[in-house]
Design a protein around this motif. Structure first.
Motif, PDB file in Angstrom:
ATOM      1  N   GLY A 395     -43.686  26.425  -2.624  1.00 40.09           N
ATOM      2  CA  GLY A 395     -44.778  26.162  -1.901  1.00 40.09           C
ATOM      3  C   GLY A 395     -45.144  26.872  -0.676  1.00 40.09           C
ATOM      4  N   PRO A 396     -46.509  26.428   0.045  1.00 37.28           N
ATOM      5  CA  PRO A 396     -46.847  27.614   1.156  1.00 37.28           C
ATOM      6  C   PRO A 396     -46.038  27.040   2.526  1.00 37.28           C
ATOM      7  N   VAL A 397     -44.581  27.266   2.566  1.00 33.92           N
ATOM      8  CA  VAL A 397     -43.869  26.944   3.696  1.00 33.92           C
ATOM      9  C   VAL A 397     -43.060  28.027   3.991  1.00 33.92           C
ATOM     10  N   ALA A 398     -42.803  28.568   5.246  1.00 38.87           N
ATOM     11  CA  ALA A 398     -42.292  29.489   5.568  1.00 38.87           C
ATOM     12  C   ALA A 398     -41.279  29.265   6.786  1.00 38.87           C
ATOM     13  N   PRO A 399     -40.070  29.094   6.427  1.00 40.99           N
ATOM     14  CA  PRO A 399     -39.072  28.584   7.388  1.00 40.99           C
ATOM     15  C   PRO A 399     -38.445  29.856   8.018  1.00 40.99           C
ATOM     16  N   ILE A 400     -38.431  30.006   9.122  1.00 38.84           N
ATOM     17  CA  ILE A 400     -37.861  31.089   9.878  1.00 38.84           C
ATOM     18  C   ILE A 400     -36.490  30.940  10.909  1.00 38.84           C
ATOM     19  N   GLN A 401     -35.476  31.767  10.564  1.00 36.52           N
ATOM     20  CA  GLN A 401     -34.466  31.716  11.404  1.00 36.52           C
ATOM     21  C   GLN A 401     -34.214  32.979  12.329  1.00 36.52           C
ATOM     22  N   THR A 402     -33.427  33.122  13.209  1.00 39.08           N
ATOM     23  CA  THR A 402     -33.292  34.274  13.861  1.00 39.08           C
ATOM     24  C   THR A 402     -31.826  34.669  13.817  1.00 39.08           C
ATOM     25  N   PHE A 403     -31.631  35.999  14.227  1.00 36.39           N
ATOM     26  CA  PHE A 403     -30.294  36.847  14.016  1.00 36.39           C
ATOM     27  C   PHE A 403     -30.101  37.928  15.090  1.00 36.39           C
ATOM     28  N   THR A 404     -28.901  38.432  15.138  1.00 30.54           N
ATOM     29  CA  THR A 404     -28.638  39.393  15.872  1.00 30.54           C
ATOM     30  C   THR A 404     -27.951  40.489  15.433  1.00 30.54           C
ATOM     31  N   ASP A 405     -26.994  40.329  14.727  1.00 27.40           N
ATOM     32  CA  ASP A 405     -26.213  41.154  13.867  1.00 27.40           C
ATOM     33  C   ASP A 405     -26.354  41.568  12.300  1.00 27.40           C
ATOM     34  N   GLU A 406     -26.521  42.869  11.956  1.00 28.31           N
ATOM     35  CA  GLU A 406     -26.693  43.030  10.777  1.00 28.31           C
ATOM     36  C   GLU A 406     -25.826  42.533   9.788  1.00 28.31           C
ATOM     37  N   ASP A 407     -24.426  42.783   9.941  1.00 28.42           N
ATOM     38  CA  ASP A 407     -23.557  41.965   9.030  1.00 28.42           C
ATOM     39  C   ASP A 407     -23.708  40.711   8.644  1.00 28.42           C
ATOM     40  N   ASP A 408     -24.069  39.843   9.893  1.00 29.80           N
ATOM     41  CA  ASP A 408     -24.166  38.431   9.795  1.00 29.80           C
ATOM     42  C   ASP A 408     -25.357  37.969   9.123  1.00 29.80           C
ATOM     43  N   VAL A 409     -26.382  38.704   9.001  1.00 30.18           N
ATOM     44  CA  VAL A 409     -27.790  38.267   8.619  1.00 30.18           C
ATOM     45  C   VAL A 409     -27.467  38.696   6.920  1.00 30.18           C
ATOM     46  N   ILE A 410     -26.643  39.837   6.652  1.00 31.25           N
ATOM     47  CA  ILE A 410     -26.548  40.154   5.320  1.00 31.25           C
ATOM     48  C   ILE A 410     -25.718  38.702   4.604  1.00 31.25           C
ATOM     49  N   ALA A 411     -24.792  38.420   5.457  1.00 30.56           N
ATOM     50  CA  ALA A 411     -23.747  37.488   4.892  1.00 30.56           C
ATOM     51  C   ALA A 411     -24.678  35.972   4.748  1.00 30.56           C
ATOM     52  N   ARG A 412     -25.446  35.817   5.604  1.00 28.94           N
ATOM     53  CA  ARG A 412     -26.240  34.787   5.481  1.00 28.94           C
ATOM     54  C   ARG A 412     -27.383  34.731   4.450  1.00 28.94           C
ATOM     55  N   ALA A 413     -28.122  36.027   4.143  1.00 30.24           N
ATOM     56  CA  ALA A 413     -28.758  36.157   2.987  1.00 30.24           C
ATOM     57  C   ALA A 413     -28.173  35.716   1.807  1.00 30.24           C
ATOM     58  N   ASN A 414     -26.854  36.150   1.938  1.00 29.16           N
ATOM     59  CA  ASN A 414     -26.069  36.385   0.398  1.00 29.16           C
ATOM     60  C   ASN A 414     -25.565  34.760   0.233  1.00 29.16           C
ATOM     61  N   ASP A 415     -25.409  33.928   1.230  1.00 29.10           N
ATOM     62  CA  ASP A 415     -24.960  32.734   1.175  1.00 29.10           C
ATOM     63  C   ASP A 415     -25.846  31.725   0.429  1.00 29.10           C
ATOM     64  N   THR A 416     -25.963  32.127  -0.813  1.00 30.69           N
ATOM     65  CA  THR A 416     -26.810  31.304  -1.928  1.00 30.69           C
ATOM     66  C   THR A 416     -26.110  31.291  -3.175  1.00 30.69           C
ATOM     67  N   GLU A 417     -26.379  30.115  -4.019  1.00 28.67           N
ATOM     68  CA  GLU A 417     -25.981  30.332  -5.583  1.00 28.67           C
ATOM     69  C   GLU A 417     -26.956  31.697  -6.189  1.00 28.67           C
TER      70      GLU A 417
END
Length: 488
Positions: A395-417
């Motif tokens: 649906g037309p909903v955009a949830p935004i989170q912030t980050f500061t570290d490249e390795d951390d955001v990659i880990a968060r991006a990959n943290d899904t089935e």
């Protein structure tokens, strides 16, 4: 714009029966199901509601036609697909209108899907004559080793409601090119586009029994006997991961070849060195394509804290500026969701995120009261543990989170089935390659918000499925490799 008289003529021209063995016919018992316009709730048409016996009849037709179709010269198969492409191009406005009426996407976007979907017919018309094998001398010199590719056999195809045309052409094109017959079961919400497409294929010269279509409100009841039938040799499905798992279990009995294009939870990452304006453009495309009802839609937006304020303000302004309404009306950017249930589910995800601490920047704007409409919504500071960060939004909903570290955001991006599509924006070429390699997804968009291309392999990893559609790889999903040993 198409006027109302033309619209009704377009709908009335669509066959409403089952297409089995080259003929249109009623469902056993004469049952029908209603197709509704999600923008108005009104009934567009009633189509045949197939029974399990109808499904088996369609498989019989496909099995009976398989040998002759497999023996058809590749050039002949190629020319049929090319004629189908030409006919689809000529009738683009009719097909776009049908999709907008039964699915809801704005008419300009529906026109884009016709262009995109048609390209699969053109691409695989060219691949049909390029199916090849290999030849080599055995290492010990005693024999010749040959490989050849042959059609896998009758295919079962289950297509979704969100891309009624393209998800069909993406499967039908390579199957026809490879020499496979098929039974297609389109989504009950959007069968008209597929019914019109099958009539077009008949006109293009597809022989009787090669393509068969059953529309039904009882998908499981009709498809399970076909999946368990030894005459079927492949199942290709686009839809939810939950349904995909069930179909995979059923297919194990006959050890069917499988192609599964399932759910997604796409990350969209904006690094500190990104071109923010370009990233906003990309985020709008990745999030709002198809009203957000796409498995490739940006589901989680991660924005570096140094550019989060600028990105958030510009992105929210763009979202607020979108016009919501009936996709047939000029100037509409966002059409209705497919059902009332879909609207309720998206609202549940938004409410859960807000209760967990997210801030709703926009999403309370007025929308039409009639129809399945939802205002474009932006959420800031979304907790990563909220449902909206883990489930597919659609649906037309955009949830935004912030980050500061490249390795951390990659880990968060990959943290899904899931592992279908992913996107990120950066000006650093070294980072582009590094992040692309680390993201656990079948597809990665670098400084691009739209990545689907008929010439590229579409597909995911993990719970997003397996197999590839499109590209050079797409036709291999419908071919078996045979090895032949010949003494010297």
């Amino acid at each position: 714009m198409t006027d109302k008289k033309d619209v009704q003529e377009i709908v009335d021209a669509v066959p409403t029966g089952l297409f089995i063995g080259g003929e249109w016919r009623e469902a056993t018992g004469g049952a029908t199901l209603e197709v509704r316009n999600p923008a108005t709730g009104g009934v567009l048409a009633s189509v045949a509601d197939a029974t399990p016996d109808d499904g088996l009849a369609a498989l019989t037709a496909a099995a009976d036609a398989q040998t002759e179709w497999a023996a058809t010269p590749p050039r002949e198969r190629s020319e049929i697909l090319r004629r189908a492409y030409d006919l689809l191009t000529e009738r683009a406005e009719d097909f776009a209108t049908l999709m907008t009426l039964e699915m809801g996407k704005p008419l300009p976007e529906a026109r884009g899907e016709v262009t995109y979907g048609g390209e699969f017919f053109r691409w695989f018309s060219e691949e049909a004559v390029r199916i090849h094998g290999t030849y080599m001398t055995a290492p010990n010199g005693a024999s010749h080793l040959l490989t050849m590719k042959q059609p896998v056999g009758p295919c079962l195809m289950v297509t979704p409601w969100n891309f009624p045309l393209a998800m069909g052409t993406r499967k039908i094109g390579p199957a026809l090119a490879a020499g496979c017959t098929m039974v297609i079961k389109p989504a009950s919400e959007t069968p008209l586009t597929m019914l019109a497409l099958v009539e077009l294929l008949r006109e293009a010269g597809v022989p009787a029994g090669v393509v068969n279509v059953v529309t039904t409100s009882n998908s499981g009841g009709v498809m399970e006997p076909l999946i368990r039938d030894p005459r079927a040799r492949k199942l290709t499905f686009t839809g939810s991961t939950g349904v995909g798992r069930k179909l995979a279990e059923q297919s194990a009995e006959q050890l069917l070849r499988l192609s599964m294009e399932l759910g997604g939870n796409a990350p969209f990452i904006v690094f500190e060195d990104a071109d923010v304006d370009a990233a906003v453009d990309g985020a709008m495309a990745a999030k709002m394509r198809n009203i957000g009802e796409a498995c490739t839609a940006a589901n989680r937006l991660f924005v570096h804290e140094s550019v989060a304020k600028e990105f958030g303000e510009k992105f929210a302004a763009r979202m607020r500026g979108l016009t919501v309404g009936d996709g047939m009306e000029e100037g509409v950017d966002v059409g209705p969701l497919i059902t009332e249930k879909a609207v309720a589910n998206v609202r549940r995800l938004v409410d859960d995120a807000v209760e967990a601490g997210a801030t709703k920047v926009c999403g309370d704007e007025e929308v039409p009261q009639q129809g399945n409409f939802l205002a474009p919504t932006v959420l800031l500071d979304v907790p990563p543990t909220s449902d909206i960060a883990r489930e597919e939004i659609f649906g037309p909903v955009a949830p935004i989170q912030t980050f500061t570290d490249e390795d951390d955001v990659i880990a968060r991006a990959n943290d899904t089935e899931y592992g279908l599509a992913s996107y990120f924006y950066t000006r650093d070429n070294a980072r582009a390659m590094r992040v692309a390699e680390k993201l656990a997804y079948g597809m990665v968009g670098v400084n691009a918000g739209v990545i689907s291309n008929p010439a590229a392999p579409f597909g995911g990893v993990k719970a997003s499925g397996f197999g590839r559609e499109g590209g050079f790889e797409g036709i291999d999903e419908y071919l078996e490799i045979k090895y032949v040993a010949m003494p010297r």
